[in-house]
Write an enzyme that holds these catalytic residues in place. Structure first.
Site, PDB file in Angstrom:
ATOM      1  N   LYS A  18     -32.254  23.805  -2.494  1.00 15.15           N
ATOM      2  CA  LYS A  18     -31.274  24.082  -1.432  1.00 15.15           C
ATOM      3  C   LYS A  18     -31.836  25.047  -0.382  1.00 15.15           C
ATOM      4  O   LYS A  18     -31.787  24.769   0.809  1.00 15.15           O
ATOM      5  CB  LYS A  18     -30.011  24.701  -2.058  1.00 15.15           C
ATOM      6  N   ASN A  19     -32.362  26.176  -0.850  1.00 13.88           N
ATOM      7  CA  ASN A  19     -32.767  27.210   0.106  1.00 13.88           C
ATOM      8  C   ASN A  19     -34.063  26.879   0.839  1.00 13.88           C
ATOM      9  O   ASN A  19     -34.395  27.542   1.830  1.00 13.88           O
ATOM     10  CB  ASN A  19     -32.861  28.572  -0.590  1.00 13.88           C
ATOM     11  N   CYS A 112     -20.108  39.261   2.441  1.00 17.39           N
ATOM     12  CA  CYS A 112     -19.626  38.222   1.541  1.00 17.39           C
ATOM     13  C   CYS A 112     -19.531  38.815   0.152  1.00 17.39           C
ATOM     14  O   CYS A 112     -19.820  39.995  -0.040  1.00 17.39           O
ATOM     15  CB  CYS A 112     -20.509  36.987   1.590  1.00 17.39           C
ATOM     16  N   ARG A 117     -24.326  41.930   4.224  1.00 23.12           N
ATOM     17  CA  ARG A 117     -25.522  41.137   4.537  1.00 23.12           C
ATOM     18  C   ARG A 117     -25.764  41.163   6.046  1.00 23.12           C
ATOM     19  O   ARG A 117     -25.367  40.249   6.764  1.00 23.12           O
ATOM     20  CB  ARG A 117     -25.366  39.706   4.011  1.00 23.12           C
ATOM     21  N   ASP A 305     -31.205  35.695  -7.175  1.00 18.74           N
ATOM     22  CA  ASP A 305     -30.390  34.494  -7.369  1.00 18.74           C
ATOM     23  C   ASP A 305     -30.319  34.049  -8.834  1.00 18.74           C
ATOM     24  O   ASP A 305     -29.584  33.113  -9.164  1.00 18.74           O
ATOM     25  CB  ASP A 305     -30.911  33.335  -6.507  1.00 18.74           C
ATOM     26  N   ARG A 397     -21.616  24.291  -4.235  1.00 13.30           N
ATOM     27  CA  ARG A 397     -22.432  24.669  -3.068  1.00 13.30           C
ATOM     28  C   ARG A 397     -23.908  24.641  -3.427  1.00 13.30           C
ATOM     29  O   ARG A 397     -24.743  24.400  -2.557  1.00 13.30           O
ATOM     30  CB  ARG A 397     -22.058  26.080  -2.594  1.00 13.30           C
TER      31      ARG A 397
HETATM   32  N1  EPU Z   1     -31.263  42.273   5.168  1.00 17.40           N
HETATM   33  C1  EPU Z   1     -31.186  43.252   6.132  1.00 17.40           C
HETATM   34  N2  EPU Z   1     -31.200  42.874   7.443  1.00 17.40           N
HETATM   35  C2  EPU Z   1     -31.312  41.560   7.818  1.00 17.40           C
HETATM   36  C3  EPU Z   1     -31.427  40.575   6.826  1.00 17.40           C
HETATM   37  C4  EPU Z   1     -31.391  40.966   5.501  1.00 17.40           C
HETATM   38  O1  EPU Z   1     -31.071  44.433   5.818  1.00 17.40           O
HETATM   39  O2  EPU Z   1     -31.332  41.293   9.021  1.00 17.40           O
HETATM   40  C5  EPU Z   1     -31.238  42.672   3.750  1.00 17.40           C
HETATM   41  C6  EPU Z   1     -30.138  41.976   2.950  1.00 17.40           C
HETATM   42  O3  EPU Z   1     -28.909  42.660   3.075  1.00 17.40           O
HETATM   43  C7  EPU Z   1     -30.705  42.010   1.561  1.00 17.40           C
HETATM   44  C8  EPU Z   1     -32.199  41.808   1.800  1.00 17.40           C
HETATM   45  O4  EPU Z   1     -32.424  42.185   3.151  1.00 17.40           O
HETATM   46  O5  EPU Z   1     -30.506  43.267   0.981  1.00 17.40           O
HETATM   47  C9  EPU Z   1     -32.696  40.401   1.586  1.00 17.40           C
HETATM   48  O6  EPU Z   1     -31.869  39.472   2.269  1.00 17.40           O
HETATM   49  P1  EPU Z   1     -32.426  38.137   2.913  1.00 17.40           P
HETATM   50  O7  EPU Z   1     -32.286  38.205   4.385  1.00 17.40           O
HETATM   51  O8  EPU Z   1     -33.786  37.850   2.364  1.00 17.40           O
HETATM   52  O9  EPU Z   1     -31.378  37.082   2.382  1.00 17.40           O
HETATM   53  P2  EPU Z   1     -30.980  35.746   3.108  1.00 17.40           P
HETATM   54  O10 EPU Z   1     -32.138  35.231   3.854  1.00 17.40           O
HETATM   55  O11 EPU Z   1     -29.699  35.939   3.834  1.00 17.40           O
HETATM   56  C10 EPU Z   1     -31.723  34.166   1.173  1.00 17.40           C
HETATM   57  C11 EPU Z   1     -31.065  33.148   0.297  1.00 17.40           C
HETATM   58  C12 EPU Z   1     -30.136  33.841  -0.691  1.00 17.40           C
HETATM   59  C13 EPU Z   1     -30.968  34.832  -1.513  1.00 17.40           C
HETATM   60  C14 EPU Z   1     -31.694  35.811  -0.578  1.00 17.40           C
HETATM   61  C15 EPU Z   1     -32.613  36.766  -1.306  1.00 17.40           C
HETATM   62  C16 EPU Z   1     -30.975  31.198   1.701  1.00 17.40           C
HETATM   63  C17 EPU Z   1     -30.156  30.244   2.467  1.00 17.40           C
HETATM   64  N3  EPU Z   1     -30.327  32.201   1.116  1.00 17.40           N
HETATM   65  O12 EPU Z   1     -30.665  34.815   1.880  1.00 17.40           O
HETATM   66  O13 EPU Z   1     -29.625  32.828  -1.550  1.00 17.40           O
HETATM   67  O14 EPU Z   1     -30.145  35.539  -2.394  1.00 17.40           O
HETATM   68  O15 EPU Z   1     -32.479  35.083   0.390  1.00 17.40           O
HETATM   69  O16 EPU Z   1     -33.598  36.083  -1.975  1.00 17.40           O
HETATM   70  O17 EPU Z   1     -32.170  31.024   1.591  1.00 17.40           O
HETATM   71  C18 EPU Z   1     -28.056  31.765  -2.942  1.00 17.40           C
HETATM   72  O18 EPU Z   1     -28.725  30.730  -2.872  1.00 17.40           O
HETATM   73  O19 EPU Z   1     -27.097  31.888  -3.773  1.00 17.40           O
HETATM   74  C19 EPU Z   1     -28.357  32.885  -2.059  1.00 17.40           C
HETATM   75  C20 EPU Z   1     -27.498  33.867  -1.824  1.00 17.40           C
END
Ligand code: EPU
Length: 434
Positions: A18-19, A112, A117, A305, A397
């Site tokens: 998915k991701n 969320c 986030r 995850d 999802r």
């Molecule tokens: N963060 C910041 N600033 C930003 C972006 C992120 O501080 O601008 C922080 C977040 O709050 C968190 C950390 O950085 O503490 C990592 O977040 P990241 O941005 O890597 O998460 P994401 O890209 O929003 C993806 C996955 C998530 C998974 C996370 C961490 C996708 C679509 N989603 O989210 O997947 O938990 O990386 O590995 O790829 C799931 O599949 O259930 C899911 C939540």
């Protein structure tokens, strides 16, 4: 509805990730030529992304697990609140829209259930490339008539950002000149996106490292791509096999993406055998696990995850386990539900302390997010008696027909209409959530 206590046996093929698929689907906005993906899982999050792409003028043709996409109209540039609020990954269209349509209007994702986030790193990266970015009325408004390469650091307080790196990478491939992203995420899903973009004609060096060097090109072309196996789905089903006992072989799996996960399973006392693309989990009955200390970290550390699903294993550990969340410090929605099944868990800051118990017992429980729900399924497979898990749309999802897949391994699991839930109007359901 799950009746626990049965071992799992057989072979299960792991689906496409998915991701990995979500940002790669968004990448089709970067070209006018068709892009075809294979092994795209049939998940509600994927359907949400396809719907958003259609709204943005992409023709979507789905045949089994293959999806062909082609940009037909390039006038739209808005990702509305309705879609972004159901799935944050909709935010992945930000970079492609800024690069190709020179404008983007994307609903700002809120917090969320897994915690705060922010998207500051996404916005910082776009600004570094010369875009004008404003946040107004809950929307991120981007104007980017001319993106130019720049050097930037994309690490934040919690490490690098997976979709943040994806967004800026997708913007930088069409920017003028050279971009250097320091602190890039190295998750396999980001690596896969970079490899896809390179096949489409992008110039990217340092793939798989924390430093990406991108030389902008004028345009990208179409291609055909097979999505990598889902390491989180794999880890979830591995946890299910371990907790239920039995003997399961997973195929279409990438053990190299699961090194930290396999190590934790082994530390828990689970027997794991792997080849280049299979993993076997075998045990004599449902044993109690050895206690472990586990910390979630960005890749190649143990993935956040899979934290909830592995906490489910530790609830029946023979001693005290400690789990620390270093990616989402508040991602502990599952613990109160697990406690309703007899688990003993206490939260201390961003850690939880799990005192293993000999048995869990079935109970009515509530799903809250994709992975917390998966943890409840894992726990219910072991619990004595029946468990009824509500709000399983969260599971859909991220897991394709979970009842069929686990059922094929011998689990007693079925989906029923939720009468209580159907009786609620959407307004009262909203009220019930608070
Ligand atoms: N963060 C910041 N600033 C930003 C972006 C992120 O501080 O601008 C922080 C977040 O709050 C968190 C950390 O950085 O503490 C990592 O977040 P990241 O941005 O890597 O998460 P994401 O890209 O929003 C993806 C996955 C998530 C998974 C996370 C961490 C996708 C679509 N989603 O989210 O997947 O938990 O990386 O590995 O790829 C799931 O599949 O259930 C899911 C939540």
């Amino acid at each position: 509805m799950i009746e626990g206590g049965l071992p799992l046996r057989g072979t299960l093929e792991i689906n496409g990730a998915k991701n990995a698929a979500l940002p790669m689907l968004a990448a089709v906005l970067l070209t006018d030529e068709p892009v075809t993906f294979h092994r795209v899982p049939d998940l509600s999050d994927i359907r949400t992304m396809l719907r958003l792409l259609e709204e943005l003028g992409v023709r979507v043709t789905r045949k089994g697990s293959s999806v062909k996409l082609k940009v037909e109209r390039t006038t739209a540039f808005t990702a509305p609140y309705e879609l972004v609020s159901t799935m944050r990954a909709s935010f992945c269209v930000l970079g492609p829209l800024a690069a190709r349509r020179k404008r983007a209007r994307i609903s700002l994702p809120g917090g969320c259930v897994i915690g705060v986030r922010p998207v500051d790193l996404h916005l910082k990266g776009l600004r570094a490339l010369g875009a004008r970015v404003a946040v107004e009325h809950g929307y991120v408004e981007v104007s980017s008539p001319r993106l130019t390469g720049a050097k930037m650091f994309l690490g934040g307080s919690f490490g690098s950002s997976v979709t943040g790196t994806a967004n800026i990478l997708m913007a930088a491939v069409l920017a003028e000149g050279t971009t250097v992203i320091e602190g890039a995420a190295v998750e396999p899903e980001v690596v896969e996106l970079a490899r896809l973009l390179r096949t489409m004609g992008a110039k990217i060096e340092g793939i798989g490292s924390h430093r990406l060097l991108i030389e902008g090109v004028r345009e990208l072309s179409g291609t055909e791509w097979t999505v990598i196996p889902d390491r989180v789905e794999a880890g979830t089903f591995m946890a299910a096999a371990a907790i239920a006992g039995g003997d399961v072989t997973f195929t279409h799996i990438e053990p190299d993406h699961l090194t930290s996960v396999i190590e934790v399973l082994q530390n828990l006392g689970v027997h794991v055998e792997s080849t280049a693309n299979t993993v076997r989990i075998a045990s004599e009955g449902a044993a109690r696990f050895k206690p472990v200390d586990l910390t979630t970290l960005p890749y190649p550390g143990f993935p956040t995850d899979l934290q909830a699903q592995f906490v489910a294993l530790m609830t029946v550990g023979d001693g005290i386990s400690i789990v620390t969340e270093k990616v989402y410090p508040d991602r502990f929605m599952h613990i109160s539900e697990l406690c309703r099944m007899g688990a003993r868990i206490r939260k201390e800051g961003s850690s939880i302390i799990i005192q293993g118990v000999p048995e869990l017992h079935g109970a009515p429980i509530m799903a809250s997010d994709i992975r917390a729900s998966a943890a409840l399924v894992v726990a219910a497979l072991r619990a004595k008696g029946a468990s009824e898990i509500r709000r399983v749309y969260h599971i859909d999802r991220g897991y394709e027909r979970i009842e069929k897949r686990l059922g094929s391994l011998g689990a007693r699991i079925r989906r029923t209409a939720d009468k209580a839930e159907n009786a609620l109007t959407s307004a009262s359901r909203w009220a019930a959530a608070f």
